[in-house]
Design a protein around this motif. Structure first.
Motif, mmCIF file in Angstrom:
data_model
loop_
_atom_site.group_PDB
_atom_site.id
_atom_site.type_symbol
_atom_site.label_atom_id
_atom_site.label_comp_id
_atom_site.label_asym_id
_atom_site.label_seq_id
_atom_site.Cartn_x
_atom_site.Cartn_y
_atom_site.Cartn_z
ATOM 1 N N PHE A 29 0.845 -1.290 0.088
ATOM 2 C CA PHE A 29 0.212 0.115 -0.075
ATOM 3 C C PHE A 29 0.919 1.077 -0.079
ATOM 4 O O PHE A 29 1.861 1.393 0.765
ATOM 5 C CB PHE A 29 -0.885 -0.068 1.031
ATOM 6 C CG PHE A 29 -1.987 -1.005 1.119
ATOM 7 C CD1 PHE A 29 -2.853 -1.266 2.344
ATOM 8 C CD2 PHE A 29 -2.423 -1.693 0.126
ATOM 9 C CE1 PHE A 29 -3.918 -2.159 2.189
ATOM 10 C CE2 PHE A 29 -3.422 -2.376 0.182
ATOM 11 C CZ PHE A 29 -4.142 -2.838 1.148
ATOM 12 N N MET A 34 -7.623 2.775 -4.252
ATOM 13 C CA MET A 34 -7.888 1.481 -4.481
ATOM 14 C C MET A 34 -9.455 1.150 -4.355
ATOM 15 O O MET A 34 -10.333 1.910 -3.568
ATOM 16 C CB MET A 34 -7.223 0.421 -3.177
ATOM 17 C CG MET A 34 -5.933 0.429 -3.512
ATOM 18 S SD MET A 34 -4.960 -0.625 -2.177
ATOM 19 C CE MET A 34 -5.339 -2.098 -2.938
ATOM 20 N N THR A 53 -5.601 5.322 0.165
ATOM 21 C CA THR A 53 -4.950 4.689 1.242
ATOM 22 C C THR A 53 -4.132 5.387 2.022
ATOM 23 O O THR A 53 -3.764 5.297 3.329
ATOM 24 C CB THR A 53 -4.065 3.347 0.608
ATOM 25 O OG1 THR A 53 -3.414 4.166 -0.133
ATOM 26 C CG2 THR A 53 -4.857 2.611 0.061
ATOM 27 N N GLN A 72 -8.899 -0.692 4.873
ATOM 28 C CA GLN A 72 -7.619 -1.236 4.830
ATOM 29 C C GLN A 72 -6.990 -1.820 6.021
ATOM 30 O O GLN A 72 -7.160 -1.193 7.047
ATOM 31 C CB GLN A 72 -6.790 -0.240 4.063
ATOM 32 C CG GLN A 72 -6.756 1.129 4.763
ATOM 33 C CD GLN A 72 -5.815 2.198 4.126
ATOM 34 O OE1 GLN A 72 -6.429 2.886 3.435
ATOM 35 N NE2 GLN A 72 -4.664 2.330 4.285
ATOM 36 N N ASN A 74 -3.145 -1.867 6.973
ATOM 37 C CA ASN A 74 -1.766 -1.772 6.516
ATOM 38 C C ASN A 74 -0.969 -2.814 7.213
ATOM 39 O O ASN A 74 -0.052 -3.245 6.085
ATOM 40 C CB ASN A 74 -1.506 -0.416 7.116
ATOM 41 C CG ASN A 74 -2.171 0.660 6.115
ATOM 42 O OD1 ASN A 74 -2.551 0.545 5.282
ATOM 43 N ND2 ASN A 74 -2.168 1.860 6.704
ATOM 44 N N ASN A 77 -1.530 -5.570 5.085
ATOM 45 C CA ASN A 77 -1.512 -4.982 3.283
ATOM 46 C C ASN A 77 -2.666 -5.786 2.839
ATOM 47 O O ASN A 77 -2.511 -6.332 1.580
ATOM 48 C CB ASN A 77 -0.261 -5.660 2.821
ATOM 49 C CG ASN A 77 0.187 -4.952 1.527
ATOM 50 O OD1 ASN A 77 -0.028 -3.642 1.524
ATOM 51 N ND2 ASN A 77 0.521 -5.523 0.639
ATOM 52 N N MET A 79 -7.053 -5.171 1.674
ATOM 53 C CA MET A 79 -8.287 -4.208 1.822
ATOM 54 C C MET A 79 -9.416 -5.047 1.858
ATOM 55 O O MET A 79 -9.212 -6.135 1.191
ATOM 56 C CB MET A 79 -8.161 -3.500 0.285
ATOM 57 C CG MET A 79 -9.409 -2.424 -0.170
ATOM 58 S SD MET A 79 -9.371 -1.590 -1.501
ATOM 59 C CE MET A 79 -9.582 -2.853 -2.748
ATOM 60 N N ALA A 98 -6.207 -1.469 -7.924
ATOM 61 C CA ALA A 98 -5.404 -0.553 -7.307
ATOM 62 C C ALA A 98 -4.427 0.391 -8.423
ATOM 63 O O ALA A 98 -4.445 0.208 -9.313
ATOM 64 C CB ALA A 98 -4.318 -1.434 -6.473
#
Length: 127
Positions: A29, A34, A53, A72, A74, A77, A79, A98
Motif C-alpha cells: 500500500f 484502491m 490509502t 484497509q 496496513n 496489506n 483491503m 489498485a
C-alpha cells in the motif's frame, strides 16, 4: 510482478453478509486510490467503493451506501469490503483494483485510472 487476489465471495441469502478481501502480492500500500468494482451478467462493470490509502478517505456508490464498508489493514496489506444487508441485485463478479492516482471527484469510478486488477470473486445473493 504485481498481483491482486480477491477472496471471500460466495452464495448467501438476501439480508446476509459477506466480507471480501483483496490481498496484493508484489505490491505494498502506498498513497493511492484502491477500489472495488462489480459486473453483473449483461451489465457494464461499475464502481462500488474506493479508499484513498494515504488518508483513509472512502467513497461509495449510492446503491451500496449504508450497507457496504471499505477498509484497509496496513499491517496485513489487505483491503476489505464488508457487505451487509445484501440484496439479489448485488449479485455480480467483484473485482479489486489498485493504483489510481486520485479518488476524489469521481476519479475512483473510472476503470481506466487503475493500474492493477484482480481476477474477481463471485457473489451470489438469492431471494
Amino acid at each position: 510482478q504485481v498481483k491482486l487476489v480477491e477472496s471471500g465471495g460466495g452464495s448467501v441469502q438476501a439480508g446476509g453478509s459477506l466480507r471480501l478481501s483483496c490481498k496484493p502480492s508484489g505490491y505494498f500500500f502506498s498513497s493511492n486510490c484502491m477500489g472495488w468494482f462489480r459486473q453483473a451478467p449483461g451489465k457494464e462493470r461499475e464502481g462500488v467503493a474506493a479508499i484513498y490509502t494515504g488518508g483513509g478517505y472512502t467513497y461509495y456508490a449510492d446503491s451500496v451506501k449504508g450497507r457496504f464498508t471499505i477498509s484497509q489493514d496496513n499491517a496485513e496489506n489487505t483491503m476489505y469490503l464488508q457487505m451487509n444487508s445484501l440484496k439479489p441485485e448485488d449479485t455480480a463478479m467483484y473485482y479489486c483494483a489498485a493504483e489510481a492516482y486520485y479518488c476524489y471527484d469521481g476519479h475512483w469510478q473510472r476503470e481506466e485510472e487503475y493500474k492493477f486488477w484482480g481476477q474477481g470473486t463471485q457473489v451470489t445473493v438469492s431471494s
